[in-house]
Design a protein around this motif. Structure first.
Motif, PDB file in Angstrom:
ATOM      1  N   ARG A  33       0.744  -1.336  -0.087  1.00  0.00           N
ATOM      2  CA  ARG A  33      -0.122   0.089  -0.152  1.00  0.00           C
ATOM      3  C   ARG A  33       1.045   1.329  -0.140  1.00  0.00           C
ATOM      4  NH1 ARG A  33      -1.180   4.902   3.350  1.00  0.00           N
ATOM      5  NH2 ARG A  33      -3.230   5.399   3.153  1.00  0.00           N
ATOM      6  N   GLY A  34       0.800   2.105  -1.139  1.00  0.00           N
ATOM      7  CA  GLY A  34       1.562   3.305  -1.071  1.00  0.00           C
ATOM      8  C   GLY A  34       1.105   4.490  -0.457  1.00  0.00           C
ATOM      9  N   GLY A  35      -0.262   4.654  -0.661  1.00  0.00           N
ATOM     10  CA  GLY A  35      -0.897   5.790   0.147  1.00  0.00           C
ATOM     11  C   GLY A  35      -1.311   7.000  -0.810  1.00  0.00           C
ATOM     12  N   SER A  36      -0.700   6.888  -2.107  1.00  0.00           N
ATOM     13  CA  SER A  36      -1.139   8.145  -3.046  1.00  0.00           C
ATOM     14  C   SER A  36      -0.798   7.505  -4.717  1.00  0.00           C
ATOM     15  CB  SER A  36      -0.369   9.290  -2.940  1.00  0.00           C
ATOM     16  OG  SER A  36       1.201   8.976  -3.116  1.00  0.00           O
ATOM     17  N   ARG A  37      -1.532   8.116  -5.402  1.00  0.00           N
ATOM     18  CA  ARG A  37      -1.213   7.650  -7.027  1.00  0.00           C
ATOM     19  C   ARG A  37       0.209   7.751  -7.302  1.00  0.00           C
ATOM     20  NH1 ARG A  37      -0.938  10.204 -11.985  1.00  0.00           N
ATOM     21  NH2 ARG A  37      -2.314   8.994 -13.761  1.00  0.00           N
ATOM     22  N   GLU A  38       0.726   8.830  -6.801  1.00  0.00           N
ATOM     23  CA  GLU A  38       2.194   8.995  -7.340  1.00  0.00           C
ATOM     24  C   GLU A  38       3.055   7.736  -6.424  1.00  0.00           C
ATOM     25  OE1 GLU A  38       0.239  12.139  -8.802  1.00  0.00           O
ATOM     26  OE2 GLU A  38       0.083  11.230  -6.696  1.00  0.00           O
ATOM     27  N   MET A  39       2.596   7.407  -5.173  1.00  0.00           N
ATOM     28  CA  MET A  39       3.649   6.379  -4.717  1.00  0.00           C
ATOM     29  C   MET A  39       3.311   5.008  -5.212  1.00  0.00           C
ATOM     30  SD  MET A  39       5.973   6.327  -2.236  1.00  0.00           S
ATOM     31  CE  MET A  39       6.838   5.056  -3.047  1.00  0.00           C
ATOM     32  N   ASP A  40       2.119   5.041  -5.587  1.00  0.00           N
ATOM     33  CA  ASP A  40       1.814   3.727  -6.415  1.00  0.00           C
ATOM     34  C   ASP A  40       2.440   3.503  -7.522  1.00  0.00           C
ATOM     35  OD1 ASP A  40       0.148   3.041  -4.355  1.00  0.00           O
ATOM     36  OD2 ASP A  40      -1.811   3.607  -5.409  1.00  0.00           O
ATOM     37  N   MET A  41       2.558   4.667  -8.512  1.00  0.00           N
ATOM     38  CA  MET A  41       3.376   4.380  -9.594  1.00  0.00           C
ATOM     39  C   MET A  41       4.847   3.957  -9.535  1.00  0.00           C
ATOM     40  SD  MET A  41       2.206   7.883 -11.509  1.00  0.00           S
ATOM     41  CE  MET A  41       3.177   7.432 -13.180  1.00  0.00           C
ATOM     42  N   ILE A  42       5.458   4.548  -8.218  1.00  0.00           N
ATOM     43  CA  ILE A  42       6.676   4.240  -8.200  1.00  0.00           C
ATOM     44  C   ILE A  42       7.045   2.858  -7.643  1.00  0.00           C
ATOM     45  CG2 ILE A  42       8.877   4.674  -6.362  1.00  0.00           C
ATOM     46  CD1 ILE A  42       7.809   7.460  -6.514  1.00  0.00           C
ATOM     47  N   LYS A  70       5.174   0.226  -8.340  1.00  0.00           N
ATOM     48  CA  LYS A  70       4.885  -0.669  -9.760  1.00  0.00           C
ATOM     49  C   LYS A  70       6.065  -0.607 -10.453  1.00  0.00           C
ATOM     50  CE  LYS A  70      -0.002   0.300 -10.441  1.00  0.00           C
ATOM     51  NZ  LYS A  70      -1.225   0.846 -10.924  1.00  0.00           N
ATOM     52  N   GLU A  71       6.890   0.533 -10.551  1.00  0.00           N
ATOM     53  CA  GLU A  71       8.031   0.678 -11.342  1.00  0.00           C
ATOM     54  C   GLU A  71       9.058  -0.328 -10.661  1.00  0.00           C
ATOM     55  OE1 GLU A  71      10.705   1.866 -14.303  1.00  0.00           O
ATOM     56  OE2 GLU A  71       8.468   2.261 -14.032  1.00  0.00           O
ATOM     57  N   ALA A  72       9.034  -0.387  -9.209  1.00  0.00           N
ATOM     58  CA  ALA A  72      10.096  -1.261  -8.540  1.00  0.00           C
ATOM     59  C   ALA A  72       9.518  -2.630  -8.410  1.00  0.00           C
ATOM     60  CB  ALA A  72       9.919  -0.769  -7.020  1.00  0.00           C
ATOM     61  N   GLN A  90      14.348   8.670  -5.081  1.00  0.00           N
ATOM     62  CA  GLN A  90      13.964  10.176  -5.875  1.00  0.00           C
ATOM     63  C   GLN A  90      14.159   9.860  -7.638  1.00  0.00           C
ATOM     64  OE1 GLN A  90      16.802  12.321  -3.478  1.00  0.00           O
ATOM     65  NE2 GLN A  90      14.896  14.003  -3.058  1.00  0.00           N
ATOM     66  N   ASP A  91      15.026   9.195  -7.683  1.00  0.00           N
ATOM     67  CA  ASP A  91      15.504   8.945  -9.325  1.00  0.00           C
ATOM     68  C   ASP A  91      14.213   8.416  -9.826  1.00  0.00           C
ATOM     69  OD1 ASP A  91      18.037  10.182  -9.073  1.00  0.00           O
ATOM     70  OD2 ASP A  91      19.062   8.151  -8.691  1.00  0.00           O
ATOM     71  N   ILE A  92      13.753   7.170  -9.176  1.00  0.00           N
ATOM     72  CA  ILE A  92      12.377   6.532 -10.042  1.00  0.00           C
ATOM     73  C   ILE A  92      11.194   7.664  -9.862  1.00  0.00           C
ATOM     74  CG2 ILE A  92      10.643   4.777  -9.754  1.00  0.00           C
ATOM     75  CD1 ILE A  92      12.671   3.009  -8.166  1.00  0.00           C
ATOM     76  N   ALA A  93      11.175   8.397  -8.851  1.00  0.00           N
ATOM     77  CA  ALA A  93      10.147   9.339  -8.677  1.00  0.00           C
ATOM     78  C   ALA A  93      10.146  10.426  -9.791  1.00  0.00           C
ATOM     79  CB  ALA A  93      10.050   9.745  -7.206  1.00  0.00           C
ATOM     80  N   ARG A  94      11.396  10.974  -9.956  1.00  0.00           N
ATOM     81  CA  ARG A  94      11.724  11.933 -10.822  1.00  0.00           C
ATOM     82  C   ARG A  94      11.165  11.640 -12.276  1.00  0.00           C
ATOM     83  NH1 ARG A  94      16.148  13.131  -9.460  1.00  0.00           N
ATOM     84  NH2 ARG A  94      15.665  14.906  -7.987  1.00  0.00           N
ATOM     85  N   ASN A  95      11.457  10.410 -12.574  1.00  0.00           N
ATOM     86  CA  ASN A  95      11.141   9.821 -14.010  1.00  0.00           C
ATOM     87  C   ASN A  95       9.727   9.213 -14.305  1.00  0.00           C
ATOM     88  OD1 ASN A  95      13.995  10.491 -15.037  1.00  0.00           O
ATOM     89  ND2 ASN A  95      14.553   8.693 -13.933  1.00  0.00           N
TER      90      ASN A  95
END
Length: 339
Positions: free
Chosen positions: A175-184, A186-188, A309-314
């Motif tokens: 559980r990430g807690g936000s749409r953006e955290m969920d994106m990261i 998934k990438e991981a 941060q690198d994953i988040a930025r991209n």
């Protein structure tokens, strides 16, 4: 108002029926809803305590002209319904993670963007910076007023291995807690599960969730140490920071006389020091809590933080900035605060 008009008004009040005078004298009753466990002014989740402190001080300051009813643990309405209700004037106040309304109001997700805020100093500096002023304007357009800026760092509770680097989340239900955290996530390589923070404990207990990212205060209040084996804390820095402010419906705020508006604004600002200190105390307390329960406690280091941060930025940052012009503007202003 002329003397004649004033005298006429006072005379009308003096000769009006008692029931009408009583109606004019009635205090304004305001409802505060939040999703966190209830307690008292002195004990419990600091977010509930802050709401109670705010209500008590506002009632005292206005000499009883304002009264408050507090509904913790989503007793008044589900957590995801609070911000829409606030925007429509159907709820007076709430203390809630703004990401709860991120799907309907994507602009709000800038305050839960992973890696964008990495310290309390940076987060609280937003209030008076360009990003804070623009964000308040965006909220006002949607019928919402910020009374207290409350930043919280977060960690990760896990039923299995601790999640420190992105690759540690691979293959886990998180559980990430936000749409953006969920994106990261998934990438991981994680399997993302969406739910409110007050649903995490049961999901982990039932095995529907392997790990959860949430604030340190929620890690404590929802007793996640009882259903987890490890925790990654925010003591050594965090990519998970979220604004969970005390908000008021602009409809309700605008109905109040100016002296009461000024009182609520000042009380809210005065409580930010309490919120910051309490959040940082919880960052430290969660480590002791898990260790006391026989769990494993780990912290992030600079290298791990940069990987997230690198994953988040991209991924998340890029996606957010491309959603609309307002998102792009907020992201650009927020990036100015990064040292």
């Amino acid at each position: 108002m002329s003397v004649v008009t004033r005298r006429t008004l006072l005379g009308a009040i003096a000769t009006s029926p008692l029931w009408l005078q009583a109606a004019w004298a009635q205090p304004t009753n305001l409802k505060i809803s939040h999703q966190f466990p209830g307690g008292s002014v002195a004990e419990g989740d600091f977010r509930d305590r802050l709401c109670r402190m705010f209500a008590a001080e506002a009632e005292r300051n206005t000499r009883g002209k304002l009264k408050f009813s507090i509904y913790p643990a989503s007793r008044l309405m589900p957590s995801e319904a609070q911000i829409p209700a606030l925007a429509k004037g159907a709820l007076d106040l709430t203390l809630v993670p703004l990401s709860a309304a991120g799907a309907a109001m994507p602009e709000l997700n800038v305050v839960s963007m992973p890696g964008l805020v990495t310290s309390y100093e940076q987060g609280y500096a937003w209030k008076d910076a360009e990003i804070g002023q623009e964000f308040k304007r965006v909220l006002a357009e949607r019928g919402i007023v910020i009374l207290s800026w409350i930043w919280q760092a977060g960690g990760v509770a896990s039923r299995a291995r601790p999640i420190v680097d992105p690759q540690d989340a691979a293959g886990l239900k998180v559980r990430g807690g936000s749409r953006e955290m969920d994106m990261i996530l998934k990438e991981a390589g994680a399997d993302v599960v969406s739910m409110a923070s007050n649903q995490i404990r049961k999901a982990m207990q039932d095995g529907a969730l392997d790990a959860a990212m949430t604030s340190s205060s929620s890690l404590i209040s929802f007793r996640l140490d009882e259903v987890s084996k490890s925790v990654t804390t925010a003591r050594g820095g965090a990519y998970w920071f979220m604004l969970e402010p005390l908000l008021m419906s602009k409809t309700a705020f605008d109905r109040l006389p100016r002296d009461q508006q000024a009182a609520l604004t000042k009380i809210g600002a005065d409580l930010e020091g309490f919120a910051r200190k309490s959040a940082q105390m919880d960052d430290a307390a969660v480590a002791a809590l898990f260790q006391g329960a026989g769990g494993r406690t780990v912290d992030l280091n600079g290298d791990s933080l940069r990987k997230w941060q690198d994953i988040a930025r991209n991924t998340a940052w890029r996606d957010y900035g491309e959603r609309n012009a307002t998102c792009a503007r907020l992201l650009a202003l927020a990036e100015k605060t990064i040292a």
